[in-house]
Design an enzyme around this catalytic site. Structure first.
Site, PDB file in Angstrom:
ATOM      1  CD  GLU A   1      31.217  28.107  32.303  1.00  0.00           C
ATOM      2  OE1 GLU A   1      31.671  29.259  32.493  1.00  0.00           O
ATOM      3  OE2 GLU A   1      30.711  27.739  31.222  1.00  0.00           O
TER       4      GLU A   1
ATOM      5  CD  GLU B   1      35.802  32.933  29.273  1.00  0.00           C
ATOM      6  OE1 GLU B   1      35.082  33.229  28.304  1.00  0.00           O
ATOM      7  OE2 GLU B   1      35.480  32.093  30.139  1.00  0.00           O
TER       8      GLU B   1
END
Length: 410
Positions: free
Chosen positions: A214, A325
């Site tokens: 990520e 997120e």
């Protein structure tokens, strides 16, 4: 002395005695509380200092950033990655083969962080590492899990408070992903919440064997002690349980760049109806050695995740995600006001809503190709939503985000 004076004198004595008694009781209670917990606090501080010794390596130069960060220039072969049992004794790899079809046109430059605006830089042969402090670790909800995400049960679940608005592709073999990500400063309502925008390269199941790589930007008061958007990386090979971490807060990611500090604040950022700023990130698998490399902007290699860290990602990814997120701790029993992206819904469009543009993937032949069959998903579309599109300049893109708590998201 008059009766009135005597009464006043007695009343004053009573008040003084009352204050003394309360103060004495309070002092005793405080002393009791302190004496009840010294061993716990001593043990916690000992753990913190041991951990700081592991991750804060001796520096050949130190730079003070305008935002209060301290950046240490650490010899590249002494960085935390090489404490990992599988990486001990190694040195950083030479640059890999770039994906075919990669263009450096209209890319961002590497002076995008506050600390680098001082004009100072780290010497060749060193890497800049944001120094972790005792205060950073004392803010953490758990010293032992410092620098790690909370485990998620599965991607499409927000039962533990994680909520998403993402574009994704699956059903093929993915050897990398690229996107330009709009940078904002979303409001984060609680120290234990965050808001991030990132690329995920994923393999394995969402049970115990999830592998992820990520990278993106995040606002995390718990991790950094402020509300600046910061460039970050993350990895896990066991669904966020025992492996992996943010940035260089554990051994794993190997940094090769001496001008970018992972975890440092990004500048400039976008403003509503004003200037827009984005960062371009490329993650791809080196076909020769198999490592997963990260590049920022115009050909600037940041470093790589060694292939030995992973199980499923040793071969390829099975899903790529792009998007936002947040963590929702439901303060007071209602939805958080933590924002995603710009804090505005996708429908507001350019200059108001946050975006990802020029979404691409790397195929089996190490070639960058436009994403096809992009699907979009928002866990709670009344709180944060997403809208995709395609055009000639931005290729595949989407707008995403939202304000969190509102009349339709109580």
């Amino acid at each position: 002395m008059s009766s009135c004076s005597i009464f006043t004198f007695i009343l004053t004595l009573c008040l003084l005695w009352s204050c003394f008694s309360s103060s004495s009781s309070l002092h005793n209670a405080t002393v009791e509380n302190v004496t009840l917990r010294p061993q716990h606090e001593i043990q916690k501080l000992k753990l913190i200092r041991e951990h700081l010794q592991k991750i804060n390596k001796p520096a050949v130069k130190t730079i003070q950033s305008p935002d209060g960060d301290t950046v240490d220039c650490v010899p590249s072969h002494h960085q935390p990655a090489f404490d990992h049992p599988l990486l001990q004794g190694q040195r950083p790899m030479d640059p890999p083969e770039m994906p075919k079809g990669y263009s450096q046109e209209n890319e961002s430059h590497e002076d995008f962080q506050l600390w680098s605006l001082t004009g100072e830089s780290c010497p060749e042969g060193t890497i800049p590492i944001r120094r972790t402090t005792e205060q950073d670790m004392l803010r953490a909800s758990s010293v032992r899990r410092f620098g790690r995400k909370i485990r998620r049960v599965r991607r499409d679940s927000s039962s533990n408070g994680h909520e998403h608005a993402v574009g994704y592709v699956s059903g093929s073999k993915y050897y990398g992903a690229k996107a330009s990500i709009n940078v904002w400063t979303p409001r984060v309502s609680s120290q234990y919440e965050f808001s991030l925008s990132q690329i995920w390269v994923i393999a394995g199941s969402f049970a115990d064997d999830l592998n992820t790589i990520e990278a993106g930007w995040q606002v995390s008061p718990e991790l950094y002690g402020d509300t600046n958007p910061r460039f970050f990386t993350y990895w896990t090979s066991d669904a966020y349980q025992a492996t992996g971490c943010y940035n260089l807060l554990c051994s794993g990611f190997i940094q090769t760049n001496n001008r970018i500090a992972i975890g440092a604040a990004i500048s400039p950022v976008s403003s509503y109806k004003g200037g827009q700023f984005d960062i371009s990130l490329l993650i791809w698998k080196d076909p020769k050695h198999g490592h997963w490399w990260l590049q920022f902007g115009s050909g600037t290699l940041v470093g790589y995740w060694p292939v030995s860290l992973f199980t499923h990602l040793m071969e390829h990814g099975s899903m790529v995600q792009f998007g936002g997120e947040i963590v929702n701790t439901r303060p007071g029993g209602s939805h958080t006001s933590t924002q995603m992206g710009s804090g505005h819904f996708a429908g507001e469009g350019f200059g108001k809503a946050s975006y990802f543009r020029n979404l691409e993937m790397v195929d089996w032949d190490n070639t960058l190709i436009p994403i096809s069959n992009l699907r979009v998903l928002a866990d709670h579309p009344n709180c944060y939503d997403i809208r995709g599109g395609v055009n000639r300049v931005w290729g595949n893109y989407f707008y995403y985000g939202g304000p969190g708590k509102n009349s339709k998201c109580p």
